[in-house]
Design an enzyme around this catalytic site. Sequence first.
Site, short mmCIF file in Angstrom:
data_model
loop_
_atom_site.label_atom_id
_atom_site.label_comp_id
_atom_site.label_asym_id
_atom_site.label_seq_id
_atom_site.Cartn_x
_atom_site.Cartn_y
_atom_site.Cartn_z
CG ASP A 1 -49.78 -5.09 -17.66
OD1 ASP A 1 -48.66 -5.17 -17.10
OD2 ASP A 1 -50.02 -5.63 -18.76
NE ARG B 1 -44.86 -16.59 -24.44
CZ ARG B 1 -44.46 -15.46 -23.87
NH1 ARG B 1 -45.09 -14.34 -24.14
NH2 ARG B 1 -43.45 -15.44 -23.05
C1 LIG Z 1 -41.96 -8.25 -17.45
S1 LIG Z 1 -43.44 -7.51 -16.86
C2 LIG Z 1 -42.81 -6.36 -15.67
C3 LIG Z 1 -43.65 -6.31 -14.42
C4 LIG Z 1 -43.12 -5.40 -13.32
N1 LIG Z 1 -43.05 -4.02 -13.74
C5 LIG Z 1 -41.76 -5.87 -12.84
O1 LIG Z 1 -40.75 -5.20 -13.12
O2 LIG Z 1 -41.68 -6.91 -12.20
C6 LIG Z 1 -43.85 -6.44 -18.25
C7 LIG Z 1 -45.31 -6.02 -18.27
O3 LIG Z 1 -45.46 -4.96 -19.22
C8 LIG Z 1 -46.73 -5.08 -19.81
N2 LIG Z 1 -46.74 -4.32 -21.08
C9 LIG Z 1 -46.16 -4.63 -22.27
N3 LIG Z 1 -46.42 -3.70 -23.19
C10 LIG Z 1 -47.18 -2.76 -22.57
C11 LIG Z 1 -47.78 -1.54 -23.00
N4 LIG Z 1 -47.66 -1.11 -24.26
N5 LIG Z 1 -48.50 -0.83 -22.09
C12 LIG Z 1 -48.64 -1.26 -20.81
N6 LIG Z 1 -48.11 -2.41 -20.36
C13 LIG Z 1 -47.38 -3.15 -21.22
C14 LIG Z 1 -46.89 -6.58 -19.99
O4 LIG Z 1 -48.25 -6.95 -20.15
C15 LIG Z 1 -46.26 -7.12 -18.70
O5 LIG Z 1 -47.22 -7.37 -17.72
#
Ligand SMILES: C[S@@+](CC[C@H](N)C(=O)[O-])C[C@H]1O[C@@H](n2cnc3c(N)ncnc32)[C@H](O)[C@@H]1O
Length: 286
Positions: free
Chosen positions: A157, A46
């Site tokens: 997010d 990445r």
């Molecule tokens: C795998 S996605 C899940 C999306 C959705 N909640 C779902 O279940 O389909 C995880 C998301 O968490 C966000 N994320 C990771 N660390 C985070 C943090 N410390 N605070 C807020 N968001 C975070 C990432 O940017 C990503 O968009």
Amino acid sequence: MDSEASNDSIYCQKLTNAEFAQIQDYIQKNCGIRLPVTKKNMVEGRLRRRLKTLGMGSYSEYLSMVFEGEDHLAEQEKLSLIDVITTNKTDFFREPKHFSYMNDVLLPQLEAEGAGTKRCLNVWSSACSTGEEPYTIAMVLAEYFGVDGDFRVFASDISYSVLERAINGVYTEEKAQDIPLSLKKKYLMRSKSRNGLVRFKPEIREKVTFGRLNLMDNNYNLPVIMDMTFCRNVIIYFDTETQQNIINKICRYIMPGGNLFLGHSESVHGMNLPLEVIVPTIFRRK
Ligand SMILES: C[S@@+](CC[C@H](N)C(=O)[O-])C[C@H]1O[C@@H](n2cnc3c(N)ncnc32)[C@H](O)[C@@H]1O
């Protein structure tokens, strides 16, 4: 010789263990995300794309710019590094049992208390990625209360790039295939240029408020206390102590009797939290 093939080109370089440790440390402290050594290849791949975009020739040049630079550019690039590392996989109606339970059990209870009609019903999607989760919630609420119902969805997010896409509310038709046809007809419109894209209609987009929020922050400063919060498929990347801290902070923003949804592979077993399990991965705030 083609520069891409030369020995010192970025395509031939590896992150050193020290460089990987520097990234691991920064990401864990600032986003909560653990990066085990098994993720080194993924991080390398990445970052390689990011370096190519920036026209940089080595990981070490990039990392000194990010971690030793004291200017605005270094701060900006730290945010891009977070964008690069986070995993954003998501779908409309992902883990559909959550939405059936919400519709069949929780919304009738809330409606009986006047939420959605006499007072605003508030739902938070706390790691919303590119928007599929909050728009799914908005469609479920619009189906239940009507699109003019008294409800709002807050969506946040850590990653600016996913938020930008979420705010646009534009998706490929392929991605939108997970949305039932009847809802697609009601809440989405085709792009005029017929380029295989669809967009949520303004009446749905207006129901969702997006903002950047890092779940690692001490204070979330949300404008309201929520009836329901979705925190799905994000705490899986954190260690147990961080998971417990974050869920406790999230609980401060859920009304007593309100609900928390976690992802199906996430567990809070053994943690000290003001929650009781209703069904697996759906909780009630005590
Ligand atoms: C795998 S996605 C899940 C999306 C959705 N909640 C779902 O279940 O389909 C995880 C998301 O968490 C966000 N994320 C990771 N660390 C985070 C943090 N410390 N605070 C807020 N968001 C975070 C990432 O940017 C990503 O968009």
